[in-house]
Scaffold this active site. Structure first.
Site, short mmCIF file in Angstrom:
data_model
loop_
_atom_site.label_atom_id
_atom_site.label_comp_id
_atom_site.label_asym_id
_atom_site.label_seq_id
_atom_site.Cartn_x
_atom_site.Cartn_y
_atom_site.Cartn_z
CD GLU A 45 -1.47 -2.13 2.46
OE1 GLU A 45 -0.02 -2.39 2.50
OE2 GLU A 45 -2.15 -2.64 3.30
CG ASP A 93 -1.47 -3.27 6.09
OD1 ASP A 93 -0.46 -3.69 5.87
OD2 ASP A 93 -1.71 -2.22 6.29
CG ASP A 112 -6.45 -4.72 7.95
OD1 ASP A 112 -6.33 -4.88 6.72
OD2 ASP A 112 -6.35 -3.85 8.76
CD GLU A 153 -10.25 -0.39 4.12
OE1 GLU A 153 -10.59 0.53 3.41
OE2 GLU A 153 -11.10 -0.84 4.78
CE1 TYR A 186 -1.34 -3.33 9.34
CE2 TYR A 186 -3.26 -4.76 10.44
CZ TYR A 186 -2.96 -3.81 9.57
OH TYR A 186 -4.05 -3.21 8.69
NE ARG A 193 -5.33 0.98 10.77
CZ ARG A 193 -4.33 1.33 10.22
NH1 ARG A 193 -3.25 0.45 9.72
NH2 ARG A 193 -4.23 2.56 10.03
CG HIS A 248 -3.64 -9.21 12.78
ND1 HIS A 248 -4.31 -7.92 12.79
CD2 HIS A 248 -3.54 -9.69 11.48
CE1 HIS A 248 -4.78 -7.69 11.36
NE2 HIS A 248 -4.39 -8.78 10.82
#
Length: 742
Positions: free
Chosen positions: A7, A80, A82, A84, A300, A302, A347
């Site tokens: 990203e 990532d 997740d 998103e 990470y 989040r 995670h």
């Protein structure tokens, strides 16, 4: 050549260090596709099919990625892990015309060489369940925002916004404020004494009991009662009536999740939730560490998991044994169970990627904010693998007659984890005394208190409330708080707590009355759970949309009609006091008002019955630069401004200077002259821009909003924010980063 797509440019740079010349690392700079801004972008008639478009500022990037993909032997989607990130990979696959079930999707919790190489050896397809969960959230939020916001424009004020989760957060803030306003403080008193032992040491204590009956906090209600007790206490002789000591152990708190990191960093460091996530993003994606190059320093950020990898547990134990000694290690690793409502992402907890990389070793490479946050994360993660602290809790009762005072304190016997992660509370140490020892009262006094209302929400307490109620998810807390501030519903008070503005009260009341489900905590939490079921594959997202949108849209139409009917009813019997014709309800920039039906011949207007008139000009101390008359403050369609009080004879107007503030509420200084402040201004066409307060001496100006956050690539004093993108205004620097929103 093998292509790896991530990203952000920073993440790409860090990963590039670990892969050879056979790999090309490219950054999508966040989402390359999104719903259009100019229209709803969701086909509600055909199963809520979203219409994705490539924003103009991403078209060049998409072409660059497409060109590289044509030359690539393999394409790895490394966004990532997740919802998103999964959605970003899916959008990339769509643009590159790749089958999501056959692509090479790789994920990792930390940006280290071992993690990247392991991920490359274990690719998987895109998880469409996560993609659909993200898409469902995006569509839900678009339906609410694009249909409910215009309703607010028509019936409250233009420019307002409503959001599915933001409105619930605003409700919490508003209701807390009303509780504070309605609070009636009650007076109460405490009796406190300072006693001296035979070694001239002082022992502070509070009156605990009268005739062996314990006093409650509110038992002494007035000065008269306190004075009576004080007078009687003066007659008593004092001695140590009893000493009770108890050993207790204290376990370290679990490693950080997203929400607990935001809470603790707010409490200990004073960081806002947004500031925490911005700093954590940098630590995760990579920082230049001298000759070692760019390294990811934390996992990470989040996550709602307490898991720690076996590798970290072993490395942490080795580090603790080497530096502190075997007594500060555990025979078996300590683990924790996640208790958060709706925990979802698989995670690890937030931890340092390398336990031996201490905060002291990074002082030369991290700015103050990053170093403070890294220190907090490192200390907390390491503390989880250290022994419990052993404390000696002491309770001393001072008596000898009718009245008993009590002193409490504790001493650390064995520090355990407190050696690395000390408590914020300072231990109260008591002097050495013995039971029966006589004491002398140095001073006994009454202290007046008043009960206090609950405090306004801080970032920490609001995040905790949202998490407890199942509102939002780890990646959304910071953006929820930022949104209610940026959209003019909430401001920070002098203690940086969240204070609702009057418009928030009005909008909240309207939503509760007209759309109770939208601001209902349980309803919103159930929706969040439904999105989790989509991610798990137990629920399809389209039926969820139908179940929500049907009743919502019907309610919207019903309320629109009801408010129109109420408006016409408000006009019934209202006669123009200028020409005698009937009045009708109109809408203007400040909401609804009564206007003469004889317009344009008669331009008479007045407020609706029971509603306030448009704001009247406010007197100021400013003088008109043209005619010398006093200036008054008015509010127009573009906000407040100063105007000459002799209008229309003198039409001078002056913009009110509004400084642009950084995340901590401090004015952003001009990066060019370093003397002026950056102000928010409007062009003649009403477009916002940002310029130096020393204009025309300094002509520095930006069309995009400065953040006050230095560019991590070139060090330019402020990044600029455009939509969901942060970018550097330095033309020689190409830095861009996407603000992560779920």
């Amino acid at each position: 050549m093998k292509l790896v797509i991530v990203e952000s440019p920073t993440k790409a740079k860090t990963i590039g260090r670990f892969l050879g010349k056979d790999y090309k690392i490219m950054a999508s700079v966040g989402h390359i596709r999104d719903l259009p801004k100019s229209k709803l972008g969701v086909d509600v008639e055909h199963n809520f099919e979203p219409l994705y478009v490539i924003p103009p500022d991403h078209k060049a990037k998409v072409k660059e990625i497409k060109d590289a993909a044509k030359k690539a032997k393999d394409i790895y989607f490394a966004t990532d892990e997740d919802r998103e990130g999964e959605a970003i990979s899916w959008h990339l696959a769509q643009v590159l015309e790749q089958d999501p079930t056959k692509v090479k999707r790789i994920t990792f919790h930390e940006i280290t060489k071992s993690a990247i190489l392991d991920a490359l050896e274990n690719p998987r397809p895109i998880d469409m369940k996560l993609v659909e969960a993200q898409q469902a959230r995006r569509v839900l939020d678009r339906l609410v925002g694009y249909e409910l916001s215009p309703f607010l424009w028509r019936h409250v004020k233009r420019g307002l916004s409503a959001g599915r989760v933001q409105s619930v957060a605003m409700r919490l803030i508003v209701e807390r404020e009303r509780t504070i306003l309605a609070f009636n403080p009650e007076e109460y008193w405490s009796i406190e004494g300072a006693f001296e032992n035979t070694k001239n040491q002082t022992l502070e204590a509070k009156l605990q009991a009268v005739d062996e009956k314990s006093l409650d906090k509110m038992d002494i209600k007035s000065k008269e009662e306190a004075d009576k007790l004080l007078a009687e206490c003066q007659k008593q002789e004092w001695k140590v009536a009893s000493i009770e000591q108890k050993r207790k152990t204290k376990s370290p708190p679990p490693p950080f999740t997203t929400s607990t990191l935001q809470q603790e960093a707010n409490n200990r460091l004073g960081f806002s939730a947004k500031q925490v996530m911005t700093l954590a993003q940098k630590l995760y994606e990579g920082v230049e560490i001298g000759l070692e190059g760019q390294l990811g320093l934390i996992t990470y950020m989040r996550t709602d998991s307490f898991n720690l990898s076996q590798k970290f547990l072993e490395e942490a134990k080795d580090y603790l044994k080497e530096t502190l000694g075997k007594e500060y290690t555990l025979d078996q690793p300590r683990t924790y169970k996640t208790k958060s409502k709706g925990a979802q992402e698989a995670h690890e907890a937030i931890r340092p990627t390398d336990p031996t990389r201490t905060p002291d070793s990074l002082k030369a490479f991290l700015d103050t904010g990053m170093l403070r946050l890294y220190t907090l994360i490192w200390q907390r993660a390491m503390a989880t693998q250290m022994p419990e602290a052993v404390l000696n809790a002491t309770r001393v009762d001072i008596g000898g007659g009718k009245y008993t005072f009590r002193a409490t304190g504790q001493q650390v016997v064995e520090p355990g984890y407190l050696k690395l992660y000390p408590d914020q509370e300072n231990d109260k140490l008591l002097p050495e005394i013995s039971e029966g020892e006589k004491l002398k009262a140095q001073e006994i006094k009454g202290i007046q208190h008043f009960t206090e209302p609950p405090a306004r929400y801080s970032d920490a307490t609001l995040v905790k409330a949202l998490e407890e109620d199942g509102i939002g998810r780890p990646s959304t807390y910071a953006s929820i708080i930022s949104t209610v501030i940026e959209r003019g519903y909430v401001e920070r008070d002098e203690k940086k707590r969240l204070k609702p503005l009057p418009i928030a009260m009005d909008v909240n009341d309207l939503l509760i009355k007209r759309f109770p489900d939208i601001v209902d905590l349980e309803f919103t939490a159930r929706l969040e759970s439904s999105l989790d079921y989509v991610a798990e594959g137990t629920t399809q997202w389209e039926p969820l949309m139908h179940a929500f949108y049907g009743p919502f849209h019907k309610q919207l139409e019903t309320q629109e009609k009801e408010m129109e009917q109420e408006a016409q009813k408000d006009a019934e019997g209202q006669i123009c006091d200028v020409c005698g014709k009937p009045m009708v309800v109109k809408r203007g920039r400040f909401g609804r008002f009564l206007a003469c039906s004889g317009y344009p011949e008669c331009k008479n207007t007045r407020p609706l019955p029971g509603e306030a008139a448009p704001p009247k000009p406010e007197p100021t101390d400013e003088i008109c630069p043209k005619c010398g008359a006093p200036m008054v403050k008015k509010t127009g369609r573009f906000g407040p401004f100063l105007a000459c009080s002799r209008y229309p004879e003198c039409k001078t107007i002056v913009n009110i200077e509004v400084p642009v503030l950084d995340q901590n509420g401090n004015p952003i200084m001009c990066p060019t002259c370093k003397e002026g402040k950056i102000l928010e201004r409007k062009s003649k066409k009403g477009k916002l821009f940002y310029s130096c307060s020393r204009y025309p001496e300094c002509k520095q100006a930006f069309w995009d909003r400065p953040t006050g956050e230095a560019c991590p690539e070139c060090g330019y004093p402020t990044l600029l924010k455009k939509g969901k993108t942060l970018h550097c205004p330095n033309e020689e620097c190409k830095y861009k980063a996407t603000i992560e929103l779920e």
